[in-house]
Every structure is written in C-alpha cells, then in structure tokens.
Design a protein around this motif. Structure first.
Motif: not given
Length: 138
Positions: A34-51, A113-124
C-alpha cells in the motif's frame, strides 16, 4: 487480492487475517504494498515495523479468531489500524530496560516512532492505531 482493496484510497476497507503469528508477515507485506502504491516510500520502514508490533499485540492478547488491518490516508496523515475482538484497551509498560529479546516493549516502540497513536473501542472489540505525518506534494 487484499492489497488492491487496501490501496483504494476512495473506499477505506479492512482486510481480515487469521489471529495467528503467521499473519504478521502477511500484514507487513500488505502495508508495504500500500505504501509503495501511494508513493510513501519514506514511511516504509516505520510503517512495516509499527504494523508488526500492533499485529503481534492483537494476536498475543486478543482471543478472537481474526484481526482486521485497515490502512487509510487523509491530508497530511497516514493511519494504520489493527482491529481485534477484545475490548481490553492496551497499556504501555514503562519499566526498567530489559534485554531486546523480551516481550512487552511493542507499544513503547509505537510511542517512540509514530507521530500519534491510540486505541478506540468499537461495537465489537477495539482498534489500535498509529499515524505518521505525510508531506503532501505541492
């Protein structure tokens, strides 16, 4: 198949993966595609690690059969979210430094590493997410 669904910026979609350790590498590959298709190459490493950290936490701590991976983009931000069936919110463990191979440091890595993060309760369940700032092309 999954990648195409996640890459479509006009219709945010979620990919469901089995709640098993083997889903970590699959989720990382999907996010990289996804990040490559969106040309967000500068976020590949952080996106992969945080995921990887969020998926590992969901697999380790939630008792559900599947997890959801959601990737979205809005002006100035990239957001990656992992959803599971548990309503228990994550907490970051702030303890004495431990050897690198020990568990329990995932959210600290996300916090660092993230600029911001959190958690949200969802219906399930809940969604745990992180966001990275994206420099828009002018």
């Amino acid at each position: 198949m999954y990648s195409g669904r996640l890459c479509d910026q006009s219709a945010p979609n979620e990919v469901r993966l089995p709640s098993r350790p083997e889903s970590g590498p699959v989720a990382r590959r999907l996010v990289l595609n996804v990040l490559e298709s969106w040309e967000l190459h500068q976020h590949l490493e952080a996106g992969e690690l945080l995921t990887s950290e969020l998926v590992a936490n969901a697999v380790r701590h939630a008792a559900g059969r599947t997890i959801g991976l959601h990737v979205s983009r809005k002006p100035g931000w990239l957001r990656i979210e992992v959803r599971d069936s548990s309503r228990a919110l994550p907490c970051m463990i702030l303890a004495e430094p431990r050897p690198v191979n020990e568990r329990g440091r995932g959210l600290k890595i996300v916090d660092d590493l993230a600029d911001r993060w959190g958690a949200d309760l969802l219906p399930r369940g809940k969604g745990v997410w992180f966001e990275l700032k994206v420099r828009e092309r002018g």
